[in-house]
Scaffold this active site. Structure first.
Site, short mmCIF file in Angstrom:
data_model
loop_
_atom_site.label_atom_id
_atom_site.label_comp_id
_atom_site.label_asym_id
_atom_site.label_seq_id
_atom_site.Cartn_x
_atom_site.Cartn_y
_atom_site.Cartn_z
N TYR A 170 90.24 -15.65 4.41
CA TYR A 170 89.66 -16.34 5.42
C TYR A 170 87.95 -16.25 5.42
O TYR A 170 87.43 -15.02 5.48
CB TYR A 170 89.89 -16.01 6.83
CG TYR A 170 91.58 -16.58 7.16
CD1 TYR A 170 91.65 -17.95 7.22
CD2 TYR A 170 92.51 -15.61 7.33
CE1 TYR A 170 93.13 -18.51 7.39
CE2 TYR A 170 93.91 -16.00 7.72
CZ TYR A 170 93.92 -17.43 7.64
OH TYR A 170 95.18 -17.94 8.15
N LYS A 216 102.01 9.88 26.87
CA LYS A 216 101.63 8.77 27.49
C LYS A 216 101.82 7.45 26.22
O LYS A 216 101.42 7.76 25.14
CB LYS A 216 100.58 8.61 28.40
CG LYS A 216 99.36 8.66 27.64
CD LYS A 216 98.09 9.15 28.52
CE LYS A 216 96.78 9.30 27.81
NZ LYS A 216 95.81 9.87 28.74
C1 LIG Z 1 95.38 11.30 28.13
C2 LIG Z 1 94.95 12.38 29.11
C3 LIG Z 1 94.92 13.59 28.26
C4 LIG Z 1 94.73 13.66 26.98
O1 LIG Z 1 93.79 13.72 26.11
P1 LIG Z 1 93.59 13.84 24.76
O2 LIG Z 1 92.18 13.60 24.50
O3 LIG Z 1 94.50 12.92 23.96
O4 LIG Z 1 93.74 15.29 24.48
C5 LIG Z 1 94.73 14.77 28.99
N1 LIG Z 1 94.59 14.56 30.70
C6 LIG Z 1 94.52 13.28 31.15
C7 LIG Z 1 94.41 13.15 32.68
C8 LIG Z 1 94.77 12.26 30.23
O5 LIG Z 1 94.79 10.77 31.00
#
Ligand SMILES: *Cc1c(COP(=O)(O)O)cnc(C)c1O
Length: 360
Positions: free
Chosen positions: A256, A36
Site C-alpha cells: 500500500y 489484568k
Molecule cells: C498494572 C499495574 C501494576 C503492574 O505494573 P507493571 O509495570 O506491569 O509491573 C502494578 N500496580 C498497579 C496499580 C497497576 O495498575
C-alpha cells in the site's frame, strides 16, 4: 486440521522462571501478580495456572475478577479499579474479591451496604501520579472510618502507584517514595508501592507486597536494561510463516502506498500476519523479523493480513518457513521501539485471529 498462521506460543516455564526472578529481587515481600488485560495478552487462564506460587493475583476490573475466580477457587484476587456500585460489593462477598478503595464514594458504598461477611480492602493513596487514589491529607480520616466500618475486614493494605519508575533517574520517583514513606500510617498496616520497574530500580519500595506485571511476562520494565540482562525470559513468542516469495525487479514498489521500492532485482517474502492479528501497523521499513535464525527487515507498509520482508540476505528462504515476529531471539522491546510504542501495548492487543499454543 486447519493450520494457523499467526500463533502466540506461551512458555509456561518462562512465566514460572520470571516469578522466581521477582522473588530474587524482592525476597522479603509477598507477590501480588498482576494478570489484568487477559494476563497482558498471554491468556488469563494460562498465566493464572502457571503462577500459582504467587501470593495473590490482581486484575483491573470486576469482570476480570469474576473470570479469574472461575479459574482459581481460593487464591486472593485484588480488583485494582475496585467497586462501582452496590452490586459489585455483593459480588466481592460472593466471590471473595478484595477491592481497592481509591475514592471516597467507594468507602461510602461499603459503609452503607448490608453484608453478612466483611470484605478485605486495599486503600490507594495518590502520591503524585494524580490518576487514582485519595489524597494524603484524607488518609487519617479515611482510616478512621475504615476502623469503624463493620463491613471492612482489617487490616487494610495501604498502596500507591509510581508514575516514572521505568526511568529511574526521574525526579518524580524520589518525591513519590518520600510521600509514601511519610504517610501517617500505623506501622502495623501492610503497605505496597512497587510495580515491576520499582521492584528492580528501587529496592526501598518493596514493603510488604510487590505488584509485578510486565516483568512476569519476561519484558524489561526499565529503559536502561534489557530483559536478558535482568535474567527474564520472554513468555510469548509470536510466530507466523512465509506464505509467498517473489522475484522482483529493480524499481518495483511494495504494498500500500508504494512506499518502498526495490533498489535492485531481489526477492521479497510475504508473511501471513498483519495489524489484523495485532502486529503494529506503524512498524516502519527496517523493523526486524526472524526467519531461520536470521534477522531480515520489513519493507513497505504493514497491511491487515500481511507483512513483506526483504529476503536478499536469506537466499535459502522457502514458502512455509517459520517467522518469529517477537519473543525468543527477537526482543519485543525492539519491535515496540521501532513502532514507537511500548511492549505492554503490543502484547495486550493481539486479536482473536491469533491462536495460542502452550509450551512447557
Ligand atoms: C498494572 C499495574 C501494576 C503492574 O505494573 P507493571 O509495570 O506491569 O509491573 C502494578 N500496580 C498497579 C496499580 C497497576 O495498575
Amino acid at each position: 486440521m486447519r493450520t494457523p498462521q499467526a500463533v502466540a506460543c506461551i512458555n509456561v516455564l518462562s512465566l514460572q522462571h520470571n516469578l522466581k526472578q521477582v522473588r530474587q529481587f524482592a525476597p522479603d515481600a509477598k507477590i501480588l501478580a498482576v494478570i489484568k488485560a487477559n494476563g497482558y495478552g498471554h491468556g488469563m487462564e494460562t498465566v493464572a495456572n502457571a503462577l500459582l506460587d504467587a501470593d495473590a493475583f490482581a486484575v483491573g476490573t470486576m469482570q476480570e475478577a469474576l473470570q479469574l475466580r472461575s479459574i482459581t477457587k481460593d487464591k486472593a484476587i485484588v480488583v485494582l479499579q475496585g467497586i462501582f456500585d452496590a452490586s459489585d460489593i455483593q459480588q466481592c462477598v460472593a466471590y471473595n474479591l478484595q477491592p481497592v478503595i481509591h475514592s471516597e464514594y467507594q468507602l461510602e458504598l461499603i459503609e452503607t451496604a448490608k453484608l453478612d461477611t466483611p470484605i478485605r480492602c486495599w486503600l490507594k493513596v495518590d502520591t503524585g501520579m494524580h490518576r487514582l487514589g485519595i489524597q494524603p491529607d484524607q488518609l487519617t480520616s479515611m482510616l478512621g472510618r475504615i476502623q469503624q466500618a463493620a463491613n471492612v475486614d482489617r487490616p487494610v493494605t495501604i498502596m500507591s502507584h509510581m508514575a516514572c519508575a521505568d526511568d529511574p533517574a526521574h525526579v518524580e520517583n524520589q518525591l513519590q517514595i518520600e510521600t509514601f514513606d511519610d504517610l501517617e500510617v500505623d506501622e502495623k498496616l501492610p503497605r505496597s508501592l512497587a510495580n515491576s520497574a520499582a521492584i528492580i530500580a528501587f529496592s526501598g519500595t518493596h514493603y510488604d507486597w510487590v505488584r509485578p506485571g510486565i516483568m512476569l511476562y519476561g519484558i524489561s520494565p526499565v529503559q536502561d536494561r534489557t530483559a536478558s540482562e535482568l535474567g527474564l525470559q520472554p513468555a510469548m513468542t509470536l510466530k507466523s510463516r512465509l506464505i509467498a516469495i517473489h522475484q522482483l525487479m529493480q524499481g518495483d514498489c511494495i504494498g500500500y502506498g508504494a512506499t518502498w521500492q526495490c533498489p535492485e532485482d531481489m526477492s521479497i517474502g510475504v508473511i501471513g500476519m498483519g495489524y489484523g492479528d495485532g502486529y503494529p501497523r506503524h512498524a516502519p521499513s527496517g523493523t526486524p523479523v526472524l526467519i531461520n535464525g536470521k534477522r531480515v527487515p520489513v519493507v513497505g507498509r504493514v497491511s491487515m493480513d500481511l507483512i513483506t520482508v526483504d529476503l536478499r540476505e536469506l537466499p535459502g528462504a522457502a514458502v512455509g518457513d517459520e517467522v518469529i515476529l517477537w519473543g525468543e531471539g527477537l526482543p519485543i522491546e525492539e519491535i515496540a521501539d521501532e513502532a514507537e510504542t511500548i511492549a505492554y501495548e503490543l502484547v495486550c492487543r493481539l486479536t482473536s485471529r491469533v491462536e495460542y499454543q502452550l509450551v512447557s
